[in-house]
Design a protein around this motif. Structure first.
Motif, PDB file in Angstrom:
ATOM      1  N   VAL A   2      32.181  40.224  33.031  1.00 10.83           N
ATOM      2  CA  VAL A   2      33.064  40.049  31.821  1.00 10.83           C
ATOM      3  C   VAL A   2      33.713  38.696  31.722  1.00 10.83           C
ATOM      4  O   VAL A   2      34.180  38.748  32.832  1.00 10.83           O
ATOM      5  CB  VAL A   2      33.715  40.800  31.977  1.00 10.83           C
ATOM      6  CG1 VAL A   2      35.467  40.750  31.004  1.00 10.83           C
ATOM      7  CG2 VAL A   2      33.929  42.727  32.198  1.00 10.83           C
ATOM      8  N   LEU A  27      35.546  45.750  27.267  1.00 15.75           N
ATOM      9  CA  LEU A  27      37.236  45.998  28.128  1.00 15.75           C
ATOM     10  C   LEU A  27      37.749  46.964  27.522  1.00 15.75           C
ATOM     11  O   LEU A  27      37.556  46.760  25.950  1.00 15.75           O
ATOM     12  CB  LEU A  27      38.260  45.096  28.681  1.00 15.75           C
ATOM     13  CG  LEU A  27      37.008  43.506  29.671  1.00 15.75           C
ATOM     14  CD1 LEU A  27      38.696  43.331  30.063  1.00 15.75           C
ATOM     15  CD2 LEU A  27      36.750  45.323  30.831  1.00 15.75           C
ATOM     16  N   HIS A  32      42.092  49.301  31.657  1.00 10.61           N
ATOM     17  CA  HIS A  32      42.794  48.226  32.142  1.00 10.61           C
ATOM     18  C   HIS A  32      44.304  47.783  31.946  1.00 10.61           C
ATOM     19  O   HIS A  32      44.730  48.156  31.296  1.00 10.61           O
ATOM     20  CB  HIS A  32      41.500  46.956  31.589  1.00 10.61           C
ATOM     21  CG  HIS A  32      40.021  47.480  31.881  1.00 10.61           C
ATOM     22  ND1 HIS A  32      39.662  47.949  31.153  1.00 10.61           N
ATOM     23  CD2 HIS A  32      39.333  46.748  33.240  1.00 10.61           C
ATOM     24  CE1 HIS A  32      38.035  48.389  31.883  1.00 10.61           C
ATOM     25  NE2 HIS A  32      38.691  47.112  32.698  1.00 10.61           N
TER      26      HIS A  32
END
Length: 120
Positions: A2, A27, A32
């Motif tokens: 990422v 994501l 997260h």
């Protein structure tokens, strides 16, 4: 892997405002925590603030409280850092980061940094 994409830095006069953006493709935002760090010339990197669905907003730097805030647009996979009443001491390279939880000490995924310069 990422790769976050930070943008929006620039030159602003003291007292002005800037909004930094951080795109986080791939994501899942609810899974997260997203943070902003900064590194001023000649200084170590420091955590500024973080947002997560679990803990809300966490400030790591007292000097930005009341002036900076963080928000996200989940549909655009983008996190924003709204900076108001900027001061010359806010001059730094700002980095966005993503991690499984908020931490002032590091993260799993990083953006490339965007320079903010505040003139007096």
């Amino acid at each position: 892997e990422v790769q976050l994409q930070a943008s929006g830095g620039g030159l602003v006069q003291a007292g002005g405002s800037l909004r930094l953006s951080c795109e986080a493709p791939g994501l899942i935002f609810d899974d997260h925590a997203f943070s902003w760090f900064r590194q001023a010339p000649g200084k170590e990197r420091e955590g500024v603030l973080c947002v997560s669905s679990r803990d809300g907003i966490t400030y790591y730097t007292d000097s930005v409280k009341g002036r900076f805030t963080i928000s996200s647009n989940n549909a655009k996979n983008t996190v924003y850092l709204e900076m108001n009443s900027l001061k010359p001491e806010d001059t730094a390279v700002y980095y966005c980061a993503a991690n499984d939880k908020c931490s002032a000490y590091g993260a799993n995924f990083w953006g490339q940094g965007t320079l903010v310069t505040v003139s007096s």
